[in-house]
Write an enzyme that holds these catalytic residues in place. Structure first.
Site, PDB file in Angstrom:
ATOM      1  N   PRO A  86      25.813   5.857 -22.883  1.00  0.00           N
ATOM      2  CA  PRO A  86      25.365   6.493 -21.640  1.00  0.00           C
ATOM      3  C   PRO A  86      23.840   6.506 -21.538  1.00  0.00           C
ATOM      4  CG  PRO A  86      26.879   7.936 -22.839  1.00  0.00           C
ATOM      5  CD  PRO A  86      26.564   6.783 -23.732  1.00  0.00           C
ATOM      6  N   GLU A 113      30.580  10.850 -30.093  1.00  0.00           N
ATOM      7  CA  GLU A 113      29.316  11.035 -29.382  1.00  0.00           C
ATOM      8  C   GLU A 113      28.388   9.840 -29.579  1.00  0.00           C
ATOM      9  OE1 GLU A 113      30.419  14.478 -27.631  1.00  0.00           O
ATOM     10  OE2 GLU A 113      28.503  13.468 -27.332  1.00  0.00           O
ATOM     11  N   ARG A 155      32.748 -14.556 -15.747  1.00  0.00           N
ATOM     12  CA  ARG A 155      32.973 -15.150 -14.432  1.00  0.00           C
ATOM     13  C   ARG A 155      31.808 -16.069 -14.023  1.00  0.00           C
ATOM     14  NH1 ARG A 155      30.397 -12.827 -10.095  1.00  0.00           N
ATOM     15  NH2 ARG A 155      31.994 -13.475  -8.583  1.00  0.00           N
ATOM     16  N   ASP A 170      27.271 -13.917  -4.775  1.00  0.00           N
ATOM     17  CA  ASP A 170      27.752 -12.565  -5.048  1.00  0.00           C
ATOM     18  C   ASP A 170      26.885 -11.526  -4.364  1.00  0.00           C
ATOM     19  OD1 ASP A 170      28.673 -12.962  -8.533  1.00  0.00           O
ATOM     20  OD2 ASP A 170      29.753 -13.273  -6.670  1.00  0.00           O
TER      21      ASP A 170
HETATM   22  N1  LIG Z   1      28.151   1.899 -21.216  1.00  0.00           N
HETATM   23  C1  LIG Z   1      28.447   3.005 -21.082  1.00  0.00           C
HETATM   24  C2  LIG Z   1      28.799   4.359 -20.818  1.00  0.00           C
HETATM   25  C3  LIG Z   1      29.359   5.353 -21.628  1.00  0.00           C
HETATM   26  C4  LIG Z   1      29.702   5.343 -23.065  1.00  0.00           C
HETATM   27  C5  LIG Z   1      29.497   4.198 -23.843  1.00  0.00           C
HETATM   28  C6  LIG Z   1      29.742   4.227 -25.203  1.00  0.00           C
HETATM   29  C7  LIG Z   1      30.196   5.400 -25.798  1.00  0.00           C
HETATM   30  C8  LIG Z   1      30.490   5.781 -27.116  1.00  0.00           C
HETATM   31  C9  LIG Z   1      30.897   7.114 -27.117  1.00  0.00           C
HETATM   32  N2  LIG Z   1      30.842   7.545 -25.835  1.00  0.00           N
HETATM   33  C10 LIG Z   1      31.183   8.902 -25.424  1.00  0.00           C
HETATM   34  C11 LIG Z   1      29.970   9.727 -25.226  1.00  0.00           C
HETATM   35  C12 LIG Z   1      30.062  10.837 -24.398  1.00  0.00           C
HETATM   36  C13 LIG Z   1      28.941  11.656 -24.194  1.00  0.00           C
HETATM   37  C14 LIG Z   1      27.742  11.359 -24.802  1.00  0.00           C
HETATM   38  C15 LIG Z   1      26.535  12.254 -24.529  1.00  0.00           C
HETATM   39  N3  LIG Z   1      26.434  13.324 -25.534  1.00  0.00           N
HETATM   40  C16 LIG Z   1      25.813  14.468 -24.934  1.00  0.00           C
HETATM   41  C17 LIG Z   1      25.567  15.572 -25.958  1.00  0.00           C
HETATM   42  C18 LIG Z   1      24.710  15.066 -27.100  1.00  0.00           C
HETATM   43  C19 LIG Z   1      25.345  13.832 -27.693  1.00  0.00           C
HETATM   44  C20 LIG Z   1      25.613  12.776 -26.643  1.00  0.00           C
HETATM   45  C21 LIG Z   1      27.646  10.257 -25.617  1.00  0.00           C
HETATM   46  C22 LIG Z   1      28.771   9.427 -25.842  1.00  0.00           C
HETATM   47  C23 LIG Z   1      30.425   6.540 -25.011  1.00  0.00           C
HETATM   48  C24 LIG Z   1      30.190   6.524 -23.655  1.00  0.00           C
HETATM   49  N4  LIG Z   1      29.527   6.455 -20.859  1.00  0.00           N
HETATM   50  N5  LIG Z   1      29.085   6.171 -19.625  1.00  0.00           N
HETATM   51  C25 LIG Z   1      28.626   4.925 -19.551  1.00  0.00           C
HETATM   52  N6  LIG Z   1      28.095   4.315 -18.426  1.00  0.00           N
END
Ligand SMILES: N#Cc1c(-c2ccc3ccn(Cc4ccc(CN5CCCCC5)cc4)c3c2)n[nH]c1N
Length: 240
Positions: A86, A113, A155, A170
């Site tokens: 994220p 996380e 693609r 696109d």
């Molecule tokens: N690309 C992409 C993504 C992802 C994504 C990608 C990869 C992983 C691996 C694990 N997660 C779950 C997750 C959920 C919340 C948090 C935030 N926490 C907040 C409190 C302190 C610690 C961190 C981190 C990780 C992932 C989520 N989400 N959205 C996108 N566009």
């Protein structure tokens, strides 16, 4: 192109072997390897996570397991390592176009996380590592993001799309959203196809499509208009 994905949920990546992408794999246009991270654990519980240093919610994925897995999957062949998160840089059509030129992509799918930061840091010395996000919302892991990114990249590979021109035309390729599309019947539930599209006047059709793309982009993504280079809009566009 060869694509490898490391994940604790290999089944999540099964859709990559369906439909268009599956046919591209069968045609040898792309190779796909999906690897279970737990194959590199050595304890009876196959542990891949642990509590975060400094406290905080949830668990963090352990660097040792990821190190063994990525050493094995990467081997000596150069590859771009992609880590969905994220907190990553935005994944865009430009990213997909750049990655489509790569020989190898290796995706590390985190869960919990996320992955211990030292994994990214350790591999940054070996080759390109991209921490990317597919959008401003929070998923549960990286697998869905990998499905999105692999589809957007594959693609674009020569021979994958039946109609390669569409990849160039696109949305986003010219900086605008594409306009509305229509097919038969000419009238459906009292809604008619715009006459210009049936006129055979290709200049008028191109103008109409450009105007609808500008209209839609201004309404839905004004940020894309602001990001266009100064010479991107011609006089007719500006009149719009
Ligand atoms: N690309 C992409 C993504 C992802 C994504 C990608 C990869 C992983 C691996 C694990 N997660 C779950 C997750 C959920 C919340 C948090 C935030 N926490 C907040 C409190 C302190 C610690 C961190 C981190 C990780 C992932 C989520 N989400 N959205 C996108 N566009």
């Amino acid at each position: 192109m060869r694509i490898d994905v490391v994940t604790i949920f290999p089944g999540y990546l099964a859709p990559l072997r369906e439909a268009l992408l599956g046919r591209a794999i069968e045609a040898g246009l792309v190779e796909l390897g999906v690897h279970d991270l737990r194959d590199w654990t050595h304890d009876v519980h196959q542990a891949v996570d642990d509590s975060p240093y400094g406290g905080g919610p949830g668990m963090v994925m352990r660097p040792q397991v990821w190190g063994e897995a990525l050493d094995a999957v990467l081997g000596e062949e150069p590859a771009r390592l992609v880590v969905p998160t994220p907190a990553g840089r935005p994944f865009t059509q430009a990213t997909a176009q750049a990655w489509a030129a790569e020989e190898r992509l290796v995706f590390a799918c985190g869960r919990y996380e996320g992955i211990d930061q030292r994994v990214v840091d350790a591999y940054a010395d070996r080759g390109p590592v991209d921490e990317v996000s597919i959008g401003d919302y929070v998923l549960v892991g990286g697998e869905v993001a990998v499905l999105v990114m692999v589809e957007a990249v594959v693609r674009l590979l020569p021979g994958v799309l039946g109609n390669p021109v569409s990849a160039q035309e696109d949305s986003f390729s010219d900086g605008l959203l594409e306009g509305p599309a229509y097919t038969r019947p000419v009238s459906w539930r009292g809604l008619d196809v715009p006459d210009v599209l049936r006129s055979g006047n290709h200049a008028a059709i191109a103008r109409w499509r450009r105007d609808r793309a500008l209209e839609r982009t201004a309404a839905r993504r004004p940020d894309l208009l602001d990001a266009l280079p100064p010479d991107a809009l011609d006089r007719a566009d500006r009149a719009f």
